[in-house]
Design a protein around this motif. Structure first.
Motif, short mmCIF file in Angstrom:
data_model
loop_
_atom_site.label_atom_id
_atom_site.label_comp_id
_atom_site.label_asym_id
_atom_site.label_seq_id
_atom_site.Cartn_x
_atom_site.Cartn_y
_atom_site.Cartn_z
N GLU A 62 -25.46 -42.30 14.32
CA GLU A 62 -24.12 -42.84 14.08
C GLU A 62 -23.24 -41.83 13.37
O GLU A 62 -22.10 -41.59 13.77
N ASP A 68 -22.41 -45.91 19.67
CA ASP A 68 -21.38 -46.89 19.36
C ASP A 68 -22.09 -48.04 18.67
O ASP A 68 -23.25 -48.34 18.96
N ARG A 82 -23.51 -43.46 22.87
CA ARG A 82 -22.08 -43.22 23.13
C ARG A 82 -21.93 -42.30 24.32
O ARG A 82 -22.61 -41.28 24.42
N HIS A 87 -16.06 -42.38 21.88
CA HIS A 87 -16.48 -43.74 21.57
C HIS A 87 -15.69 -44.77 22.36
O HIS A 87 -14.62 -44.48 22.88
N ARG A 88 -16.24 -45.93 22.44
CA ARG A 88 -15.64 -47.03 23.17
C ARG A 88 -15.43 -48.19 22.21
O ARG A 88 -16.06 -48.28 21.17
N HIS A 89 -14.57 -49.09 22.61
CA HIS A 89 -14.43 -50.36 21.93
C HIS A 89 -14.95 -51.40 22.89
O HIS A 89 -14.79 -51.28 24.11
N THR A 126 -12.83 -48.88 12.93
CA THR A 126 -13.72 -49.84 13.57
C THR A 126 -12.88 -51.00 14.05
O THR A 126 -12.10 -51.56 13.28
#
Length: 149
Positions: A62, A68, A82, A87-89, A126
Motif C-alpha cells: 500500500e 488499491d 493496483r 489507482h482506481r476508485h 481516499t
C-alpha cells in the motif's frame, strides 16, 4: 484487471518466500480480499506464512502504491492489485462486496487543484463509494391481490 505487469515486485522489495507467496495469492484473488482471507488462502494451499507477515506485506504494498484499498461494511481493509496506470476508485456493494471501478477524473482534478492552491506536495486522498448492487437490492413486494376461484 490482472495484467502481467501488476505482478512485478515493488521497488525496494526484499524478496522472501513469504512475501512472494502473499503477492501471488493477492494476484490470484479475483476481487478485493482481506488480509485474513489471504492468510486462509495461503494456509489452504499449504503455505506457512504468518498473519503478521501478510499484514506487513500488504502495508508495504500500500505504501508503495501497488494496491488499491477499500473498507468493507465492518471497516476492515480489503486489497486488490493496483493497475499499472494508477489507482482506481471503486463503488462497492455493502451486501455482497461486488466492486466496480468508477470514473473519478473530477476527483483527481479536484485533489490536484487543492494541492496546487495550498502548496502541499505528495497529497493523497481516499474516496469510498458504497451502495447496494442490483442483485442485493430488496425488491418491493408485489401487491398481492386475492386470487379468485
Amino acid at each position: 484487471m490482472h495484467d502481467g505487469s501488476t505482478t512485478q515486485r515493488p521497488p525496494a522489495w526484499r524478496s522472501t518466500r513469504q512475501r512472494n507467496a502473499v503477492l501471488r495469492a493477492l494476484h490470484d484473488s479475483p476481487e478485493f480480499v482481506s488480509a485474513k482471507e489471504l492468510h486462509e488462502a495461503l494456509a489452504d494451499t499449504g503455505g506457512t506464512v504468518g498473519l503478521t507477515t501478510v499484514y506487513r506485506t500488504l502495508r508495504m504494498l500500500e505504501r508503495a502504491g501497488h494496491v488499491d484499498v477499500v473498507r468493507d461494511k465492518g471497516g476492515e481493509r480489503l486489497y486488490r492489485p493496483r493497475p499499472t496506470d494508477g489507482h482506481r476508485h471503486y463503488l462497492v456493494c455493502r451486501g455482497c462486496g461486488l466492486s466496480l471501478a468508477v470514473d473519478a477524473d473530477a476527483v483527481e482534478r479536484w485533489a490536484d487543484g487543492v494541492a496546487e492552491s495550498t502548496g502541499f506536495a505528495e497529497v493523497e486522498h481516499t474516496v469510498e463509494l458504497t451502495g447496494i448492487c442490483d442483485r442485493c437490492r430488496p425488491r418491493p413486494a408485489r401487491d398481492a391481490a386475492p386470487s379468485r376461484p
